[in-house]
Design a protein around this motif. Structure first.
Motif, PDB file in Angstrom:
ATOM      1  N   ARG A   1       0.810  -1.211   0.000  1.00 50.39           N
ATOM      2  CA  ARG A   1       0.000   0.000   0.000  1.00 50.39           C
ATOM      3  C   ARG A   1       0.848   1.268   0.000  1.00 50.39           C
ATOM      4  O   ARG A   1       0.319   2.371  -0.106  1.00 50.39           O
ATOM      5  N   GLN A   2       2.143   1.110   0.133  1.00 47.34           N
ATOM      6  CA  GLN A   2       3.061   2.232   0.011  1.00 47.34           C
ATOM      7  C   GLN A   2       4.422   1.700  -0.410  1.00 47.34           C
ATOM      8  O   GLN A   2       4.719   0.517  -0.230  1.00 47.34           O
ATOM      9  N   LYS A   3       5.206   2.571  -0.998  1.00 47.36           N
ATOM     10  CA  LYS A   3       6.512   2.145  -1.479  1.00 47.36           C
ATOM     11  C   LYS A   3       7.403   1.769  -0.304  1.00 47.36           C
ATOM     12  O   LYS A   3       7.574   2.552   0.628  1.00 47.36           O
TER      13      LYS A   3
ATOM     14  N   ARG B   1      -2.067   1.283  -4.646  1.00 51.76           N
ATOM     15  CA  ARG B   1      -1.837  -0.140  -4.373  1.00 51.76           C
ATOM     16  C   ARG B   1      -1.048  -0.756  -5.512  1.00 51.76           C
ATOM     17  O   ARG B   1      -1.307  -0.489  -6.690  1.00 51.76           O
ATOM     18  N   PHE B   2      -0.064  -1.575  -5.151  1.00 51.78           N
ATOM     19  CA  PHE B   2       0.731  -2.354  -6.098  1.00 51.78           C
ATOM     20  C   PHE B   2       0.524  -3.810  -5.701  1.00 51.78           C
ATOM     21  O   PHE B   2       0.732  -4.168  -4.540  1.00 51.78           O
ATOM     22  N   TRP B   3       0.089  -4.651  -6.643  1.00 48.15           N
ATOM     23  CA  TRP B   3      -0.252  -6.011  -6.244  1.00 48.15           C
ATOM     24  C   TRP B   3       0.241  -7.037  -7.263  1.00 48.15           C
ATOM     25  O   TRP B   3       0.567  -6.713  -8.404  1.00 48.15           O
ATOM     26  N   VAL B   4       0.276  -8.286  -6.814  1.00 51.29           N
ATOM     27  CA  VAL B   4       0.768  -9.394  -7.624  1.00 51.29           C
ATOM     28  C   VAL B   4       0.123 -10.666  -7.106  1.00 51.29           C
ATOM     29  O   VAL B   4      -0.340 -10.718  -5.963  1.00 51.29           O
ATOM     30  N   HIS B   5       0.053 -11.670  -7.946  1.00 50.85           N
ATOM     31  CA  HIS B   5      -0.339 -12.983  -7.436  1.00 50.85           C
ATOM     32  C   HIS B   5       0.662 -14.022  -7.920  1.00 50.85           C
ATOM     33  O   HIS B   5       1.261 -13.893  -8.981  1.00 50.85           O
ATOM     34  N   THR B   6       0.849 -15.034  -7.090  1.00 53.38           N
ATOM     35  CA  THR B   6       1.729 -16.139  -7.411  1.00 53.38           C
ATOM     36  C   THR B   6       1.024 -17.419  -7.005  1.00 53.38           C
ATOM     37  O   THR B   6      -0.011 -17.387  -6.326  1.00 53.38           O
ATOM     38  N   CYS B   7       1.541 -18.541  -7.449  1.00 52.69           N
ATOM     39  CA  CYS B   7       0.876 -19.802  -7.134  1.00 52.69           C
ATOM     40  C   CYS B   7       1.925 -20.890  -6.920  1.00 52.69           C
ATOM     41  O   CYS B   7       3.110 -20.678  -7.162  1.00 52.69           O
ATOM     42  N   HIS B   8       1.461 -22.058  -6.482  1.00 56.95           N
ATOM     43  CA  HIS B   8       2.433 -23.103  -6.150  1.00 56.95           C
ATOM     44  C   HIS B   8       3.004 -23.773  -7.395  1.00 56.95           C
ATOM     45  O   HIS B   8       3.915 -24.597  -7.282  1.00 56.95           O
ATOM     46  N   LEU B   9       2.535 -23.396  -8.601  1.00 55.71           N
ATOM     47  CA  LEU B   9       3.201 -23.848  -9.820  1.00 55.71           C
ATOM     48  C   LEU B   9       4.456 -23.040 -10.085  1.00 55.71           C
ATOM     49  O   LEU B   9       5.328 -23.470 -10.848  1.00 55.71           O
ATOM     50  N   ASP B  10       4.541 -21.835  -9.502  1.00 54.81           N
ATOM     51  CA  ASP B  10       5.720 -20.986  -9.662  1.00 54.81           C
ATOM     52  C   ASP B  10       6.899 -21.537  -8.859  1.00 54.81           C
ATOM     53  O   ASP B  10       6.754 -22.476  -8.067  1.00 54.81           O
ATOM     54  N   SER B  11       8.037 -20.904  -9.031  1.00 55.23           N
ATOM     55  CA  SER B  11       9.215 -21.285  -8.254  1.00 55.23           C
ATOM     56  C   SER B  11       8.905 -21.206  -6.756  1.00 55.23           C
ATOM     57  O   SER B  11       8.234 -20.266  -6.303  1.00 55.23           O
ATOM     58  N   PRO B  12       9.374 -22.154  -5.965  1.00 54.12           N
ATOM     59  CA  PRO B  12       9.155 -22.105  -4.519  1.00 54.12           C
ATOM     60  C   PRO B  12       9.717 -20.836  -3.876  1.00 54.12           C
ATOM     61  O   PRO B  12       9.294 -20.450  -2.789  1.00 54.12           O
ATOM     62  N   SER B  13      10.676 -20.201  -4.544  1.00 52.48           N
ATOM     63  CA  SER B  13      11.274 -18.990  -3.982  1.00 52.48           C
ATOM     64  C   SER B  13      10.463 -17.740  -4.284  1.00 52.48           C
ATOM     65  O   SER B  13      10.753 -16.675  -3.735  1.00 52.48           O
TER      66      SER B  13
ATOM     67  N   ILE C   1       9.280  -1.734  -8.540  1.00 53.58           N
ATOM     68  CA  ILE C   1       8.713  -0.937  -7.459  1.00 53.58           C
ATOM     69  C   ILE C   1       8.854   0.553  -7.751  1.00 53.58           C
ATOM     70  O   ILE C   1       7.899   1.328  -7.583  1.00 53.58           O
ATOM     71  N   ASP C   2      10.026   0.963  -8.204  1.00 53.92           N
ATOM     72  CA  ASP C   2      10.236   2.378  -8.523  1.00 53.92           C
ATOM     73  C   ASP C   2       9.281   2.843  -9.609  1.00 53.92           C
ATOM     74  O   ASP C   2       8.678   3.924  -9.510  1.00 53.92           O
ATOM     75  N   LYS C   3       9.124   2.060 -10.649  1.00 60.81           N
ATOM     76  CA  LYS C   3       8.298   2.468 -11.780  1.00 60.81           C
ATOM     77  C   LYS C   3       6.815   2.439 -11.432  1.00 60.81           C
ATOM     78  O   LYS C   3       6.031   3.279 -11.896  1.00 60.81           O
ATOM     79  N   ALA C   4       6.405   1.474 -10.611  1.00 65.25           N
ATOM     80  CA  ALA C   4       5.002   1.422 -10.207  1.00 65.25           C
ATOM     81  C   ALA C   4       4.639   2.626  -9.350  1.00 65.25           C
ATOM     82  O   ALA C   4       3.636   3.308  -9.606  1.00 65.25           O
ATOM     83  N   TRP C   5       5.457   2.929  -8.362  1.00 65.54           N
ATOM     84  CA  TRP C   5       5.145   4.006  -7.432  1.00 65.54           C
ATOM     85  C   TRP C   5       5.494   5.387  -7.975  1.00 65.54           C
ATOM     86  O   TRP C   5       5.177   6.401  -7.338  1.00 65.54           O
ATOM     87  N   ALA C   6       6.087   5.454  -9.161  1.00 66.60           N
ATOM     88  CA  ALA C   6       6.287   6.745  -9.818  1.00 66.60           C
ATOM     89  C   ALA C   6       4.965   7.292 -10.359  1.00 66.60           C
ATOM     90  O   ALA C   6       4.867   8.474 -10.689  1.00 66.60           O
TER      91      ALA C   6
ATOM     92  N   ASN D   1      -5.808   3.933  -9.937  1.00 64.62           N
ATOM     93  CA  ASN D   1      -5.166   4.019  -8.615  1.00 64.62           C
ATOM     94  C   ASN D   1      -4.432   2.750  -8.187  1.00 64.62           C
ATOM     95  O   ASN D   1      -4.110   2.593  -7.005  1.00 64.62           O
ATOM     96  N   GLU D   2      -4.174   1.844  -9.134  1.00 60.70           N
ATOM     97  CA  GLU D   2      -3.431   0.654  -8.754  1.00 60.70           C
ATOM     98  C   GLU D   2      -2.600   0.160  -9.927  1.00 60.70           C
ATOM     99  O   GLU D   2      -2.819   0.536 -11.083  1.00 60.70           O
ATOM    100  N   CYS D   3      -1.644  -0.681  -9.586  1.00 62.85           N
ATOM    101  CA  CYS D   3      -0.784  -1.306 -10.585  1.00 62.85           C
ATOM    102  C   CYS D   3      -0.677  -2.784 -10.262  1.00 62.85           C
ATOM    103  O   CYS D   3      -0.442  -3.160  -9.105  1.00 62.85           O
ATOM    104  N   GLU D   4      -0.861  -3.600 -11.275  1.00 61.24           N
ATOM    105  CA  GLU D   4      -0.649  -5.038 -11.124  1.00 61.24           C
ATOM    106  C   GLU D   4       0.714  -5.409 -11.691  1.00 61.24           C
ATOM    107  O   GLU D   4       1.062  -4.999 -12.801  1.00 61.24           O
ATOM    108  N   LEU D   5       1.475  -6.145 -10.927  1.00 62.96           N
ATOM    109  CA  LEU D   5       2.701  -6.744 -11.447  1.00 62.96           C
ATOM    110  C   LEU D   5       2.260  -7.974 -12.235  1.00 62.96           C
ATOM    111  O   LEU D   5       2.163  -9.084 -11.706  1.00 62.96           O
ATOM    112  N   ALA D   6       1.936  -7.750 -13.506  1.00 57.52           N
ATOM    113  CA  ALA D   6       1.275  -8.787 -14.302  1.00 57.52           C
ATOM    114  C   ALA D   6       2.205  -9.944 -14.615  1.00 57.52           C
ATOM    115  O   ALA D   6       1.816 -11.117 -14.496  1.00 57.52           O
ATOM    116  N   TYR D   7       3.423  -9.644 -15.048  1.00 61.63           N
ATOM    117  CA  TYR D   7       4.416 -10.682 -15.312  1.00 61.63           C
ATOM    118  C   TYR D   7       5.781 -10.198 -14.863  1.00 61.63           C
ATOM    119  O   TYR D   7       6.147  -9.037 -15.055  1.00 61.63           O
TER     120      TYR D   7
END
Length: 204
Positions: A30-32, A150-162, A140-145, A113-119
């Motif tokens: 919700r903030q940088k 709100r800056f948001w993303v989703h991940t899943c257990h098919l992605d890298s464990p890290s 992060i810099d480019k989103a909050w510029a 008023n929001e940005c999704e980290l799509a990929y």
């Protein structure tokens, strides 16, 4: 917390033939965040990829995401994909290492008023070397510029464990869990059948 009317029944649920299921975690900031500066290799460069060629984009998308069963942009029609990539509210960046394309960053500002980290991702042989942190710092810099809340993303257990721990370290906070059911892209040949060995392929 137990609910009287769960969307999915408690316990096990059989999956339709040819599909896979994954648990999706949605995260937001919700903030940088005030993150410490980290140095990166001088060979790394990030540039805006303006209206990328569709096949070049798909090639990089496949190189990064096949092992994690990324498939959405590979099955999308040219017209639909071009409408997204050429939208001025979608910002696409390409990460290079000594001129070689190794990473993709896609920021979606199409909702007010929001940005999704799509990929966000790197080719397999470029992980674990600081390039991910370099790319996320720029994300992060480019989103909050922009004037977002709100800056948001989703991940899943098919992605890298890290992936999930990395997002949390970078300042994202989990806020919702979902279950996604999708056709296994290996069955249709969208990605190789040898991809994602960590996910069983039940080829009925």
């Amino acid at each position: 917390m137990k609910t009287d009317n769960p969307i999915l029944p408690l316990g096990y649920s059989d999956m339709p033939a040819g599909t896979i299921a994954t648990v999706v975690t949605c995260l937001e900031m919700r903030q940088k965040p005030d993150l410490p500066f980290t140095s990166a290799e001088d060979s790394l460069t990030l540039r805006h990829w303006h209206q990328p060629d569709l096949e070049e984009y798909r090639e990089l998308f496949r190189n990064i995401g096949a092992e994690w069963l990324w498939s959405a942009r590979l099955t999308m029609s040219d017209e639909r994909l071009a409408s997204i990539l050429n939208d001025p509210r979608v910002a696409i960046y390409i990460l290079k290492d000594s001129g070689r394309r190794i990473g993709l960053l896609e920021l979606d500002f199409r909702h007010d008023n929001e940005c999704e980290l799509a990929y966000f991702g790197l080719v397999p042989d470029s992980t674990g070397k600081g390039a991910g942190r370099f790319l996320m710092n720029h994300a992060i810099d480019k989103a909050w510029a922009r004037p977002i809340e709100r800056f948001w993303v989703h991940t899943c257990h098919l992605d890298s464990p890290s992936a999930l721990p990395f997002y949390k370290r970078m300042g994202f906070t989990p806020y919702k869990i979902m279950v996604e059911v999708l056709d296994d892209p290996r069955r249709s040949g969208v990605v190789p059948k040898t991809a994602a060995a960590q996910v069983p392929l039940i080829d009925l």
